[in-house]
Motif scaffolding. Sequence first.
Motif, mmCIF file in Angstrom:
data_model
loop_
_atom_site.group_PDB
_atom_site.id
_atom_site.type_symbol
_atom_site.label_atom_id
_atom_site.label_comp_id
_atom_site.label_asym_id
_atom_site.label_seq_id
_atom_site.Cartn_x
_atom_site.Cartn_y
_atom_site.Cartn_z
ATOM 1 N N ILE A 68 0.862 -1.179 0.000
ATOM 2 C CA ILE A 68 0.000 0.000 0.000
ATOM 3 C C ILE A 68 0.900 1.231 0.000
ATOM 4 C CG2 ILE A 68 -1.710 1.341 1.294
ATOM 5 C CD1 ILE A 68 -2.681 -1.353 2.492
ATOM 6 N N VAL A 69 0.697 2.123 -0.971
ATOM 7 C CA VAL A 69 1.436 3.382 -1.044
ATOM 8 C C VAL A 69 0.416 4.492 -0.804
ATOM 9 C CG1 VAL A 69 2.920 4.877 -2.424
ATOM 10 C CG2 VAL A 69 3.007 2.389 -2.752
ATOM 11 N N GLU A 70 0.461 5.065 0.388
ATOM 12 C CA GLU A 70 -0.525 6.069 0.818
ATOM 13 C C GLU A 70 0.125 6.947 1.871
ATOM 14 O OE1 GLU A 70 -3.125 8.487 1.505
ATOM 15 O OE2 GLU A 70 -4.081 6.958 0.258
ATOM 16 N N ASP A 71 0.042 8.267 1.688
ATOM 17 C CA ASP A 71 0.708 9.170 2.623
ATOM 18 C C ASP A 71 -0.159 9.595 3.802
ATOM 19 O OD1 ASP A 71 -0.894 10.658 0.906
ATOM 20 O OD2 ASP A 71 0.450 12.372 0.843
ATOM 21 N N GLU A 72 -1.438 9.287 3.775
ATOM 22 C CA GLU A 72 -2.320 9.643 4.890
ATOM 23 C C GLU A 72 -2.575 8.408 5.753
ATOM 24 O OE1 GLU A 72 -5.804 11.781 3.729
ATOM 25 O OE2 GLU A 72 -4.698 13.001 2.280
ATOM 26 N N ILE A 73 -2.339 8.566 7.050
ATOM 27 C CA ILE A 73 -2.482 7.441 7.988
ATOM 28 C C ILE A 73 -3.890 6.847 7.935
ATOM 29 C CG2 ILE A 73 -2.390 6.766 10.430
ATOM 30 C CD1 ILE A 73 0.349 7.341 9.261
ATOM 31 N N VAL A 97 2.302 -6.798 2.600
ATOM 32 C CA VAL A 97 3.679 -7.009 3.035
ATOM 33 C C VAL A 97 4.371 -5.711 3.436
ATOM 34 C CG1 VAL A 97 3.989 -9.158 1.755
ATOM 35 C CG2 VAL A 97 4.568 -6.978 0.661
ATOM 36 N N ASP A 98 3.812 -4.566 3.024
ATOM 37 C CA ASP A 98 4.403 -3.283 3.399
ATOM 38 C C ASP A 98 3.398 -2.169 3.171
ATOM 39 O OD1 ASP A 98 6.350 -1.572 4.365
ATOM 40 O OD2 ASP A 98 7.651 -1.719 2.613
ATOM 41 N N VAL A 99 3.531 -1.114 3.974
ATOM 42 C CA VAL A 99 2.757 0.117 3.809
ATOM 43 C C VAL A 99 3.767 1.250 3.845
ATOM 44 C CG1 VAL A 99 0.943 1.596 4.748
ATOM 45 C CG2 VAL A 99 0.754 -0.884 4.972
ATOM 46 N N VAL A 144 7.026 7.953 -2.682
ATOM 47 C CA VAL A 144 7.434 7.281 -3.910
ATOM 48 C C VAL A 144 8.780 6.580 -3.713
ATOM 49 C CG1 VAL A 144 8.090 7.634 -6.326
ATOM 50 C CG2 VAL A 144 6.132 8.868 -5.379
ATOM 51 N N CYS A 145 9.725 7.252 -3.055
ATOM 52 C CA CYS A 145 11.050 6.653 -2.822
ATOM 53 C C CYS A 145 10.929 5.352 -2.033
ATOM 54 C CB CYS A 145 11.965 7.630 -2.096
ATOM 55 S SG CYS A 145 12.456 9.026 -3.104
ATOM 56 N N LYS A 146 10.136 5.372 -0.970
ATOM 57 C CA LYS A 146 9.940 4.165 -0.154
ATOM 58 C C LYS A 146 9.200 3.087 -0.950
ATOM 59 C CE LYS A 146 11.864 5.415 3.686
ATOM 60 N NZ LYS A 146 13.105 4.779 4.133
ATOM 61 N N ALA A 147 8.287 3.515 -1.828
ATOM 62 C CA ALA A 147 7.555 2.555 -2.652
ATOM 63 C C ALA A 147 8.505 1.817 -3.593
ATOM 64 C CB ALA A 147 6.465 3.261 -3.447
ATOM 65 N N VAL A 148 9.406 2.563 -4.232
ATOM 66 C CA VAL A 148 10.369 1.940 -5.140
ATOM 67 C C VAL A 148 11.234 0.940 -4.372
ATOM 68 C CG1 VAL A 148 12.377 2.373 -6.617
ATOM 69 C CG2 VAL A 148 10.380 3.858 -6.775
ATOM 70 N N GLU A 149 11.720 1.331 -3.205
ATOM 71 C CA GLU A 149 12.538 0.429 -2.377
ATOM 72 C C GLU A 149 11.753 -0.833 -2.008
ATOM 73 O OE1 GLU A 149 13.841 2.603 1.056
ATOM 74 O OE2 GLU A 149 14.996 4.031 -0.136
ATOM 75 N N SER A 150 10.517 -0.635 -1.582
ATOM 76 C CA SER A 150 9.685 -1.759 -1.150
ATOM 77 C C SER A 150 9.355 -2.692 -2.310
ATOM 78 C CB SER A 150 8.403 -1.249 -0.495
ATOM 79 O OG SER A 150 7.644 -2.321 -0.013
ATOM 80 N N ASP A 192 2.832 -8.703 -5.967
ATOM 81 C CA ASP A 192 1.922 -9.035 -7.059
ATOM 82 C C ASP A 192 0.964 -7.880 -7.338
ATOM 83 O OD1 ASP A 192 2.736 -11.872 -7.264
ATOM 84 O OD2 ASP A 192 1.874 -11.977 -5.247
ATOM 85 N N LEU A 193 0.753 -7.037 -6.324
ATOM 86 C CA LEU A 193 -0.245 -5.983 -6.393
ATOM 87 C C LEU A 193 0.228 -4.771 -5.590
ATOM 88 C CD1 LEU A 193 -3.236 -5.237 -7.144
ATOM 89 C CD2 LEU A 193 -3.898 -6.340 -5.011
ATOM 90 N N VAL A 194 0.045 -3.564 -6.166
ATOM 91 C CA VAL A 194 0.396 -2.332 -5.472
ATOM 92 C C VAL A 194 -0.817 -1.401 -5.508
ATOM 93 C CG1 VAL A 194 1.887 -0.283 -5.441
ATOM 94 C CG2 VAL A 194 2.847 -2.500 -6.090
ATOM 95 N N PHE A 195 -1.263 -0.986 -4.321
ATOM 96 C CA PHE A 195 -2.293 0.035 -4.222
ATOM 97 C C PHE A 195 -1.569 1.363 -4.129
ATOM 98 C CE2 PHE A 195 -4.645 -3.648 -2.817
ATOM 99 C CZ PHE A 195 -5.876 -3.459 -3.422
ATOM 100 N N LEU A 196 -1.746 2.225 -5.136
ATOM 101 C CA LEU A 196 -0.985 3.458 -5.244
ATOM 102 C C LEU A 196 -1.897 4.668 -5.124
ATOM 103 C CD1 LEU A 196 1.721 4.881 -5.830
ATOM 104 C CD2 LEU A 196 1.242 4.559 -8.267
ATOM 105 N N ASP A 197 -1.609 5.509 -4.138
ATOM 106 C CA ASP A 197 -2.323 6.774 -3.977
ATOM 107 C C ASP A 197 -2.083 7.602 -5.246
ATOM 108 O OD1 ASP A 197 -3.424 9.178 -3.165
ATOM 109 O OD2 ASP A 197 -2.269 9.302 -1.303
#
Length: 64
Positions: A9-14, A35-37, A41-47, A54-59
């Motif tokens: 999950i890539v989301e900047d709001e808690i 597996v990760d939240v 964007v930088c943390k998303a690329v690393e993760s 298999d799946l990325v939820f992107l804000d």
Amino acid sequence: MHMKLKTIIVEDEILGQEALRGILQMYCYDTVEVVDVVASVCKAVESIHANNPDLVFLDIKLGS
């Protein structure tokens, strides 16, 4: 054996992070594994490189 979809999950709001994670745990617990939240964007690329999801939820609009 049933494999779960590894998900990030890539989301900047808690609240957004918690809401999506809760929905996935409630309705997709047997098919999706978060597996990760991350909140940037930088943390998303690393993760993505580290976890090979298999799946990325992107804000759509991440804050700066």
